[in-house]
Design a protein around this motif. Sequence first.
Motif, PDB file in Angstrom:
ATOM      1  N   LEU A 181       0.831  -1.204   0.000  1.00  0.00           N
ATOM      2  CA  LEU A 181       0.000   0.000   0.000  1.00  0.00           C
ATOM      3  C   LEU A 181       0.870   1.261   0.000  1.00  0.00           C
ATOM      4  CD1 LEU A 181      -2.687  -1.123   2.617  1.00  0.00           C
ATOM      5  CD2 LEU A 181      -3.046  -0.862   0.162  1.00  0.00           C
ATOM      6  N   GLN A 182       1.916   1.266   0.823  1.00  0.00           N
ATOM      7  CA  GLN A 182       2.803   2.431   0.910  1.00  0.00           C
ATOM      8  C   GLN A 182       3.522   2.686  -0.420  1.00  0.00           C
ATOM      9  OE1 GLN A 182       6.660   2.177   2.953  1.00  0.00           O
ATOM     10  NE2 GLN A 182       5.967   3.832   4.294  1.00  0.00           N
ATOM     11  N   SER A 183       4.045   1.624  -1.036  1.00  0.00           N
ATOM     12  CA  SER A 183       4.765   1.772  -2.301  1.00  0.00           C
ATOM     13  C   SER A 183       3.852   2.297  -3.390  1.00  0.00           C
ATOM     14  CB  SER A 183       5.366   0.428  -2.727  1.00  0.00           C
ATOM     15  OG  SER A 183       6.295  -0.040  -1.778  1.00  0.00           O
ATOM     16  N   THR A 184       2.639   1.790  -3.434  1.00  0.00           N
ATOM     17  CA  THR A 184       1.689   2.222  -4.460  1.00  0.00           C
ATOM     18  C   THR A 184       1.313   3.677  -4.280  1.00  0.00           C
ATOM     19  OG1 THR A 184       0.806  -0.029  -4.501  1.00  0.00           O
ATOM     20  CG2 THR A 184      -0.498   1.662  -5.572  1.00  0.00           C
ATOM     21  N   GLY A 406     -12.689  -1.576   6.564  1.00  0.00           N
ATOM     22  CA  GLY A 406     -11.345  -1.111   6.902  1.00  0.00           C
ATOM     23  C   GLY A 406     -10.385  -1.382   5.765  1.00  0.00           C
ATOM     24  N   ILE A 407      -9.129  -0.982   5.944  1.00  0.00           N
ATOM     25  CA  ILE A 407      -8.123  -1.152   4.895  1.00  0.00           C
ATOM     26  C   ILE A 407      -7.506  -2.542   4.989  1.00  0.00           C
ATOM     27  CG2 ILE A 407      -6.258  -0.147   6.285  1.00  0.00           C
ATOM     28  CD1 ILE A 407      -5.262   1.168   3.685  1.00  0.00           C
ATOM     29  N   ASN A 408      -7.361  -3.210   3.852  1.00  0.00           N
ATOM     30  CA  ASN A 408      -6.768  -4.546   3.810  1.00  0.00           C
ATOM     31  C   ASN A 408      -6.261  -4.828   2.403  1.00  0.00           C
ATOM     32  OD1 ASN A 408      -9.093  -5.741   2.242  1.00  0.00           O
ATOM     33  ND2 ASN A 408     -10.186  -5.184   4.120  1.00  0.00           N
ATOM     34  N   GLU A 409      -5.854  -6.070   2.163  1.00  0.00           N
ATOM     35  CA  GLU A 409      -5.237  -6.410   0.878  1.00  0.00           C
ATOM     36  C   GLU A 409      -6.194  -6.273  -0.309  1.00  0.00           C
ATOM     37  OE1 GLU A 409      -7.241 -10.126   2.204  1.00  0.00           O
ATOM     38  OE2 GLU A 409      -5.969  -8.626   3.185  1.00  0.00           O
ATOM     39  N   THR A 410      -7.510  -6.275  -0.065  1.00  0.00           N
ATOM     40  CA  THR A 410      -8.454  -6.154  -1.174  1.00  0.00           C
ATOM     41  C   THR A 410      -8.449  -4.750  -1.783  1.00  0.00           C
ATOM     42  OG1 THR A 410     -10.302  -5.599   0.310  1.00  0.00           O
ATOM     43  CG2 THR A 410      -9.951  -7.926  -0.202  1.00  0.00           C
ATOM     44  N   TYR A 411      -7.737  -3.805  -1.151  1.00  0.00           N
ATOM     45  CA  TYR A 411      -7.594  -2.477  -1.742  1.00  0.00           C
ATOM     46  C   TYR A 411      -6.549  -2.477  -2.843  1.00  0.00           C
ATOM     47  CZ  TYR A 411     -10.611  -0.057   1.557  1.00  0.00           C
ATOM     48  OH  TYR A 411     -11.704   0.398   2.248  1.00  0.00           O
ATOM     49  N   LEU A 412      -5.766  -3.559  -2.914  1.00  0.00           N
ATOM     50  CA  LEU A 412      -4.819  -3.736  -4.004  1.00  0.00           C
ATOM     51  C   LEU A 412      -5.527  -4.381  -5.196  1.00  0.00           C
ATOM     52  CD1 LEU A 412      -1.926  -5.161  -1.802  1.00  0.00           C
ATOM     53  CD2 LEU A 412      -1.927  -2.910  -2.908  1.00  0.00           C
ATOM     54  N   PRO A 413      -4.973  -4.271  -6.403  1.00  0.00           N
ATOM     55  CA  PRO A 413      -5.614  -4.887  -7.575  1.00  0.00           C
ATOM     56  C   PRO A 413      -5.709  -6.400  -7.414  1.00  0.00           C
ATOM     57  CG  PRO A 413      -3.857  -3.376  -8.235  1.00  0.00           C
ATOM     58  CD  PRO A 413      -3.743  -3.539  -6.752  1.00  0.00           C
ATOM     59  N   PRO A 414      -6.687  -7.044  -8.064  1.00  0.00           N
ATOM     60  CA  PRO A 414      -6.859  -8.494  -7.925  1.00  0.00           C
ATOM     61  C   PRO A 414      -5.622  -9.290  -8.329  1.00  0.00           C
ATOM     62  CG  PRO A 414      -8.802  -7.511  -8.935  1.00  0.00           C
ATOM     63  CD  PRO A 414      -7.779  -6.432  -8.851  1.00  0.00           C
ATOM     64  N   ALA A 657      -6.867   8.350 -10.663  1.00  0.00           N
ATOM     65  CA  ALA A 657      -7.734   7.320 -11.240  1.00  0.00           C
ATOM     66  C   ALA A 657      -6.913   6.163 -11.793  1.00  0.00           C
ATOM     67  CB  ALA A 657      -8.603   7.921 -12.343  1.00  0.00           C
ATOM     68  N   PHE A 658      -5.625   6.425 -12.104  1.00  0.00           N
ATOM     69  CA  PHE A 658      -4.752   5.375 -12.631  1.00  0.00           C
ATOM     70  C   PHE A 658      -4.073   4.590 -11.515  1.00  0.00           C
ATOM     71  CE2 PHE A 658      -4.890   8.822 -15.768  1.00  0.00           C
ATOM     72  CZ  PHE A 658      -5.325   8.136 -16.883  1.00  0.00           C
ATOM     73  N   SER A 659      -4.394   4.915 -10.272  1.00  0.00           N
ATOM     74  CA  SER A 659      -3.773   4.241  -9.134  1.00  0.00           C
ATOM     75  C   SER A 659      -4.181   2.777  -9.073  1.00  0.00           C
ATOM     76  CB  SER A 659      -4.179   4.932  -7.828  1.00  0.00           C
ATOM     77  OG  SER A 659      -3.714   4.201  -6.710  1.00  0.00           O
ATOM     78  N   ASP A 660      -3.293   1.949  -8.518  1.00  0.00           N
ATOM     79  CA  ASP A 660      -3.629   0.552  -8.265  1.00  0.00           C
ATOM     80  C   ASP A 660      -4.421   0.393  -6.974  1.00  0.00           C
ATOM     81  OD1 ASP A 660      -2.471  -0.458 -10.549  1.00  0.00           O
ATOM     82  OD2 ASP A 660      -0.517  -0.785  -9.621  1.00  0.00           O
ATOM     83  N   LEU A 661      -4.448   1.438  -6.133  1.00  0.00           N
ATOM     84  CA  LEU A 661      -5.172   1.377  -4.861  1.00  0.00           C
ATOM     85  C   LEU A 661      -6.621   1.803  -5.063  1.00  0.00           C
ATOM     86  CD1 LEU A 661      -2.756   2.882  -2.187  1.00  0.00           C
ATOM     87  CD2 LEU A 661      -3.195   0.493  -2.717  1.00  0.00           C
TER      88      LEU A 661
END
Length: 719
Positions: A181-184, A406-414, A657-661
């Motif tokens: 999440l931080q890197s993205t 809450g925030i978790n891994e599902t906020y990252l792309p599939p 909008a181009f974010s992976d998060l």
Amino acid sequence: MFATWGDLVHRWRYTVLGVMVAGLLAMAAYGVGFENHLSQGGFDDPGSESVAAATLADSTFGRDTEGDVIVLYTAPEGKTVDDPAFTAAVTKSLGSLVADHPDRIAKINGTYFQVDGVVSAAALATEDKRHAIASIAIVGDDDTELTNNFQDVKDAFYIPDVDSQGGDVQVTGLQAVAGALQSTMSEDIHRMEILAIPAVAVLLFFVFGGVVAAALPLIVGGLTVVGANGIVRLFTDFTEVNTFVAPVVSMVGLGLAIDYGLFIVSRFREELGDGRTTADAVKRSVMTAGRTVVFSATMIVASLGGLLLFPHGFLKSVAYGSIATVALAALTAVTVLPALLAILGPRVDALGLKFMRKTRSSEEIENGMWGKLTSSVMRRPIKVAVVIVLGLLVLTLPVGKIEFGGINETYLPPDNPTRVAQAQFDELFPGQRTEPLKLVIEGAQGSSLGQITKQANEAPGLVEKFSPTGTSKDGIIVFKAGLEDRNESSEAIEHLRGIEGPDGATVSVTGTPAIEYDSIEALEERLPLTAVLVVLVVTLLMFLTFGSLILPIKAVLMTALGLGATMGILTWIFIDGHGASLMNFTPGPIMAMILLLIGAIVFGLSTDYEVFLLSRMVEAREKGASTTDAVRIGTAHSGRIITAAALILIVVTGSFAFSDLVMMKYIAYGMIAALIIDATVIRMFLVPSVMKLLGDSAWWAPKSMKKVQQKLGLGEKYL
């Protein structure tokens, strides 16, 4: 007051410019590397039961490190994890991790493989022996230190020898997810700087028709952002500031400062177009557009200040950063910019194309496209108002299905490797959840402890029975159990908190799902009072600005319509999942704090545009225009500028909008929807139609309140 300031800035233009630029650059120098001082925490309610229980457990047993990093090892096709060559490669890697990185990796908690000094358990491999895991503890006492330490060693977990054999190593766990999440987020900020700033520069060139005029708002925006970084760095010396402040400062600082610059430069060019001298143009620009910028910033600060009423460190730190940025944007706009305009004078149109220049007289502006559009709207006000209100209400309907999470891994792309690894780990090892529910039990033992765990095991949604994490200490013991779906935890938590323990025993529920549950509960509990207070403060400020009680009430109602429509659109996209495959995200609950932040920013920006629009109407009214003419004149003068300002903010926020998060996508699409609705549908159509229907009553306020406004000196007459 503002007229006097305009005179002073013109007279002392070089001094003002030198002092302000030197001060801002000094702040920028102090803020270099500020992102290294930001925190990963602040998402919980410090006063909640779950946080108190977690603190008690950590102080008694030490921090739970089982879920820090999970390394999932997959044997080559046709082999098992017991294959000698595979085992040798893995054990060699695990045996050297702590020795090679003693300041970053604390220990190996446990693994399937035989490693000296490490607990080995057969349960840490699948039945078919195709997969095995290792749990690794990272050095650190807080979220920030943990994430930074993981980032330093994240590549050390991968094993080239395993890859060469055809096997696979995947890394997941709490710190791996936080690191991803931080890197993205860092990539998002860099993308905004690369894409948004050049696009804004081009847009400003077409708005002004000249390089010099277009450069001025960019200068204000750049100085604001780098100066705000210094202020945020200063905050980190006194309080925890979440890493999310970095993109907020960049987005709000750049977008709002450029907007403010746009308004003031446009007014200055308009004054020059009416034949006034540079000194008079600077004075009138500060007195009109500058005054409006200051009041607008004050109202945005009031809106964002509502975030300080919540107990969450995340919201407080975002409020600190955004409030400082807005205030600095306004200060820079009424100091640096007027000083530059005083120095440039008519040369503000230098390096431009004659056919694109927009410097026109007031009469030409009032008879232009925006004036004609407003007149057309006011000829049929009821039809326009009814259609727009009904349309916005329809867009609001999906809000009924909104869900918070809450925030978790599902906020990252599939397809993100960390998320894929987490999903595979959860499937293969359902009894080893990295985010289980926990019971912290005090004063119970033997049969009374059994009575409590028996009731706990009846909670819905568990994938396993509650089991102790270790032995008891000081009369305290901790039990844990994983959930089938950590986003569906409310029923289980409510069941656990309803457990009736024996006399003298206390049962507290904690763990990540409980902490998130309590966090959302605190938000929902304080939201109504916060909303009422913010509305009251903004209404009062707008009254003091314009001297009308009707105008702020109208503004708040229209803002509520626009905000509701925005939330409906976000629900339709991110919860219902429309466009999920195209935008590469997984539909699910929206992070409550991000949604609240979007609401605060949208409310502030909506008020911002309303202030700029109404200020020109009030100015025309004070010069003797009728209500109808004042609405036409005000919209004609501010319509193009508000539209351009909205486009600039769309470009700035649109880069996210181009974010992976997915939470950055919330902000991007939420802001885009809000800006389009607010700057076009509401300001250009709904406001003129409602003002026409209100007529002269739009300017009403009790005489006693009018006198208060005039005594405070805020009802300054326009020149």
